[in-house]
Design an enzyme around this catalytic site. Structure first.
Site, mmCIF file in Angstrom:
data_model
loop_
_atom_site.group_PDB
_atom_site.id
_atom_site.type_symbol
_atom_site.label_atom_id
_atom_site.label_comp_id
_atom_site.label_asym_id
_atom_site.label_seq_id
_atom_site.Cartn_x
_atom_site.Cartn_y
_atom_site.Cartn_z
ATOM 1 N N GLY A 59 21.423 1.307 7.535
ATOM 2 C CA GLY A 59 18.859 0.689 7.746
ATOM 3 C C GLY A 59 18.697 1.179 6.436
ATOM 4 C CG HIS A 224 16.360 8.715 10.064
ATOM 5 N ND1 HIS A 224 16.548 9.905 8.758
ATOM 6 C CD2 HIS A 224 17.234 7.638 9.185
ATOM 7 C CE1 HIS A 224 17.923 9.936 8.380
ATOM 8 N NE2 HIS A 224 17.866 8.588 8.623
ATOM 9 N N GLY A 415 -8.867 -24.265 -5.297
ATOM 10 C CA GLY A 415 -9.824 -23.900 -6.450
ATOM 11 C C GLY A 415 -10.647 -22.704 -7.572
ATOM 12 C CB CYS A 417 -10.518 -26.229 -11.549
ATOM 13 S SG CYS A 417 -10.212 -27.634 -13.136
ATOM 14 C CB THR A 461 -0.934 -26.670 -14.535
ATOM 15 O OG1 THR A 461 0.333 -25.819 -13.566
ATOM 16 C CG2 THR A 461 -0.727 -28.044 -15.374
#
Length: 590
Positions: A59, A224, A415, A417, A461
């Site tokens: 772990g 731990h 949402g 743009c 974009t």
């Protein structure tokens, strides 16, 4: 707390995780019955080398098995998750899985179960006539002397540095006595502390009873889920400040384990407890370094950041500081040289060479930039007042259209743009409104200034498409420069815009019919080229935008957002709509 796991059987998880190390490091072998990872007997090995054995509960990956390999440890013994391996497992490793001719050094972390089982194995080795030394690493200051009592400090992330330097010394030919004393000496000069935002969930177990409330951090939490010194509301800056004080305050009777002075050199290790994203760990590293230099006058000679010893997927980190106080135990090598020595262990990530560190220059790099606008004039001219009037009308219309664009994009996109277009329009308008004229009658520098604004303000974009288009527009304008002063006519604009559309097609497959802003942009540019009529071109852009209502998206986020039945025939492409509004505003003021 993250309670989802790909593995529901923790025992199977441990075995597969250990076996994977033989896949990523071909010099290793795996004793599955005893959960031992060890260096293959047929792997290249220095004759007469001291063998170093470590290990502990699973772990904590890559600790401890991830630090087996050339230049590091020779074997690691794993228990189940958060539980010590048995003495018999460790005995097998020390007697049967590593060479013993030069002696064996056993280096676990200082936890009761590990000390008992690794210690018992050490005694079994001695009883078998094997020269053996045993030392439990203890570097944590999160629990003070009073609370730690007879158990002492816990072993946490800084122990990896001790494994590194002892492993490097053994690889260089150090004797068992030298390697053992170096481990002790390094431990006297290292301090560590961890903090976490939440406990961790062990695969296959029920839910823990204790949760850390949102906004709080456990200072000094163990690996731990053990508690630290205290829990408090604190941001990163305050958390790091408290952690560094606990590490370095020599007047703190509970935690002043490290004596140091001005001018001492340190290695800084930032360790991810498993669940911190790389970008946050990088930010943490920067904050720790900043406070060390500013508040404690410590400028580490090495800064190592990564995932070395975890608490499953713990949402926390630890800070370790190793004081480089060499005392001649390094067989001719300093502690720093041992840190830098090459190692073949999948858990060790310190790729920067000694030479690169030695060449470090702390003075800031002079940042030079070419002023493209000033260095690239042209002979194409246009009255700045016309630009402000026409462009301002288009920008005003885009800003007013933001709520509608946002509504459309909320339905078919993510949402953002409308906000992006508005942010770009406002930034360009600010450029137009500057007291000192930002625009001149030289059209190429003017368009370049506008392009710079778009590049710096608009992202995503759409921002990239507009930036490419505008840069290509500048090229298209410059190509029509005859060398003599020339007014920028609609015909010149039309040719430049046609060039921009052609250039843009090299970088995006989008074309009319794909339900993107190209459905407005291309009809506008083509119509303007054919007619030199701004209003006719804007009308073509409006028709192209309207046609997107009935289109099935083939590019952009609309492809996989929402259900087409909710918007088909009703909602235009948001990017096309926003651009069409801008172009309509231009045409009305032209």
């Amino acid at each position: 707390m993250q309670t989802k796991h790909f593995f529901s059987d923790p025992n199977h998880l441990v075995l597969t995780a250990l076996n994977s190390l033989t896949l990523t490091n071909p010099s290793l072998a795996f004793d599955a019955q005893n959960k031992i990872i060890f260096r293959r007997p047929d792997a290249a090995r220095r004759p007469g080398k001291v063998s170093i054995i470590t290990g502990g509960g699973s772990g904590h990956e890559p600790a401890f098995a991830g630090f087996v390999g050339k230049g590091f440890c020779d074997a690691s013994v794993a228990g189940s998750i958060f539980a010590s391996p048995s003495a018999e497992q460790i005995r097998r490793a020390a007697i049967d899985r590593v060479p013993t001719d030069a002696g064996v050094l056993i280096l676990p972390n200082n936890y009761t179960g590990d000390v008992l089982n690794f210690g018992m194995a050490a005694e079994k080795c001695r009883a078998a006539g094997i020269r053996t030394e045993f030392f439990p690493i203890n570097d944590d200051v999160g629990v003070g002397r009073t609370k730690g009592g007879k158990v002492g400090r816990r072993g946490i992330g800084g122990g990896i540095l001790i494994l590194k330097i002892t492993g490097a010394l053994a690889e260089a030919g150090g004797s068992l006595e030298e390697v053992y004393k170096l481990a002790q000496f390094a431990n006297e000069n290292i301090v560590s502390i961890g903090s976490s935002l939440e406990h961790v969930h062990v695969p296959g177990r029920g839910m823990p009873e204790d949760f850390i409330p949102n906004g709080e951090v456990e200072i000094g939490m163990g690996i731990h889920n053990e508690p630290g010194s205290h829990r408090m509301k604190a941001d990163l800056v305050e958390t790091v400040s408290i952690m560094l004080r606990q590490l370095l305050d020599q007047h703190d009777s509970e935690r002043a384990y490290l004596k140091y002075g001005l001018g001492d050199d340190f290695v800084l290790l930032i360790n991810n407890l498993g669940g911190v994203s790389p970008i946050e760990l990088a930010g943490i590293t920067d904050e720790v370094h900043r406070q060390l230099v500013r508040d404690h006058k410590i400028k580490p000679v090495r800064i190592i950041s990564g995932t070395f010893l975890t608490s499953l997927n713990g949402m926390g980190f630890s800070i370790s500081l190793l004081r480089l106080a060499d005392n001649g135990l390094g067989n001719g090598k300093s502690m720093l040289e041992l840190i830098d020595a090459p190692a073949e262990a999948v858990g060790w990530s310190a790729p920067i060479s000694t030479a690169t560190w030695n060449d470090r220059v702390d003075t800031p790099v002079e940042l030079k930039a070419t002023n493209i606008v000033e260095e690239t004039p042209s002979n194409l001219q246009l009255d700045p007042a016309i630009i402000k009037t026409v462009l301002g009308a288009g920008l005003k219309r885009v800003i007013a259209a933001e709520p509608e664009v946002t509504r459309y994009d909320t339905i078919v996109g993510d949402g953002d743009c409308g906000i992006g277009l508005k942010r770009g329009a406002e930034a360009i308008q600010k450029l137009l409104d500057q007291a000192s004229p930002a625009l001149t009658d030289n059209i190429v520098p003017t368009v370049l200034r506008i392009t710079e604004v778009v590049e710096n303000v608009m992202d995503g974009t759409s921002g990239a498409i507009y930036a490419i288009f505008l840069n290509a527009l500048v090229h298209g304008l410059r190509a029509q420069d005859t060398g003599s002063p020339l007014q920028t006519t609609p015909e010149i604009w039309a040719k430049a815009l046609k060039h921009s559309v052609t250039a843009l097609s090299q970088y995006t497959p989008a074309k009319p019919g794909d339900r993107t802003l190209m459905d407005a942009l291309v009809p506008f540019c083509e119509t303007l080229y054919e007619t030199q009529d701004m209003r006719a071109a804007a009308a073509a852009a409006q028709r192209g935008t309207e046609s997107t209502k009935s289109m099935k998206a083939s590019l952009g986020r609309s492809v996989y957002v929402g259900s087409e039945t909710e918007w088909i025939g009703k909602v235009p492409d948001p990017g096309a709509y926003g651009l069409s509004e801008f172009l309509t505003g231009l045409s009305e003021a032209f």
